[in-house]
Design a protein around this motif. Structure first.
Motif: not given
Length: 299
Positions: A121-122, A125, A127, A151, A205-206, A228
């Motif tokens: 992910p960016a 983010t 996780a 992250s 976010g993921v 998500v």
């Protein structure tokens, strides 16, 4: 957008292709240890260790040079470093039982790294990584990589019982929090990983998951319902590991909304959690691209 199967537009893009081609080599077992009900093997395979990324796997020739076992056994990569590839083996059938019995100093033919890895992910983010049984081992390297990009990582490790848990300490060394669950309550929370996942999913976010197919389905559905993106490493029998034999296909929703059979070893093993048609795994759905040519009709 609605696909032919009635699913709404996917949240997640397909996993990217691996950057490096696989290599075949004879590797020496340089370490082994029991991990609860499993066996961890460490293999000297510098060419594979140098290019493998989380989510990929290796395929072993099993039974020795005179074996009648023609098909390889595919095992997720649990870690790499200093020219060594680590895998965790669960002894089920003859092939995996033979693998689990390897000793330090033994050699084995191995091909890797294979498959598409977990997309990143960016940076930054939050996780959630969810592992079931020995599937948790494949998430340790991912958690390390996520943390390296800033992250925050929360991990859930679950199993049927305490002796079936895996990589809890390793996840604890890299994740901000680790939640442990067992079906029978012999360690951590009693229940399935889906229960703490439902509580935590709104704050990330993921989501990433590796483990039994039923667990992957539950986690993927939770993530999709919460809006998500999720990525799951599927557990399918991969006889060749390179996409030739077609034994590991499962129905997957494409970017155009239509469903096709995808090879777990070549197009996977990582797929978007909202793209795998888990309810149709092992079936030939009527709306699959090409199903009409095989005489399959709508119910």
């Amino acid at each position: 957008m609605k696909g032919q199967n009635g699913h709404s537009g996917a949240l997640t893009a397909p996993a990217a292709k691996a950057e490096h081609p696989p290599v075949q080599r004879v590797a020496e077992v340089v370490g082994r240890r029991p991990v609860n009900a499993y066996t961890e093997l460490r293999l000297a395979a510098p060419e594979i260790a140098a290019t493998a990324v989380p989510g990929q796997f290796v395929a072993f020739a099993v039974g020795g040079p005179l074996s009648g076992s023609l098909l390889r056994r595919s095992i997720a990569i649990a870690g790499t470093g200093d020219g060594v590839v680590t895998v965790v083996v669960a002894a089920h059938g003859p092939g995996s039982t033979w693998l689990a019995g390897l000793q330090t100093g033994d050699v084995i033919d191995v091909v890797g790294p294979l498959g598409r890895p977990f997309p990143m992910p960016a940076p930054g983010t939050p996780a959630l990584v969810v592992g079931g049984g020995y599937g948790a081992a494949a998430l340790v390297g991912l958690a390390e990589r996520l943390r390296a990009t800033g992250s925050p990582v929360t991990a859930i490790a679950g199993a049927a019982s305490a002796d079936r848990l895996c990589s809890v300490e390793e996840l604890g060394s890299v994740a901000d929090e680790v939640v442990v669950t067992t079906d029978d309550g012999s360690a951590g929370r009693r229940g399935w990983v889906s229960e703490p996942a439902a509580e935590l999913i709104a704050d990330v976010g993921v989501v990433y998951a590796c483990g039994p197919m039923g667990m992957l389905r539950a986690v993927g559905e939770l993530a999709t319902a919460a809006g998500v993106p999720s990525y799951v490493a599927v557990e399918e029998s991969m006889a060749c590991g390179i996409g030739v034999c077609m034994t590991c296909v499962l129905p997957v929703i494409g970017e155009d909304g239509r469903s096709r059979f995808a090879r777990s070893c070549a197009e996977g093993p990582v797929f978007g959690g909202d793209r795998v048609r888990f309810a149709d795994v092992g079936k030939l759905p009527y709306d699959l691209v090409g199903a009409d040519a095989m005489g399959v009709v709508a119910p």
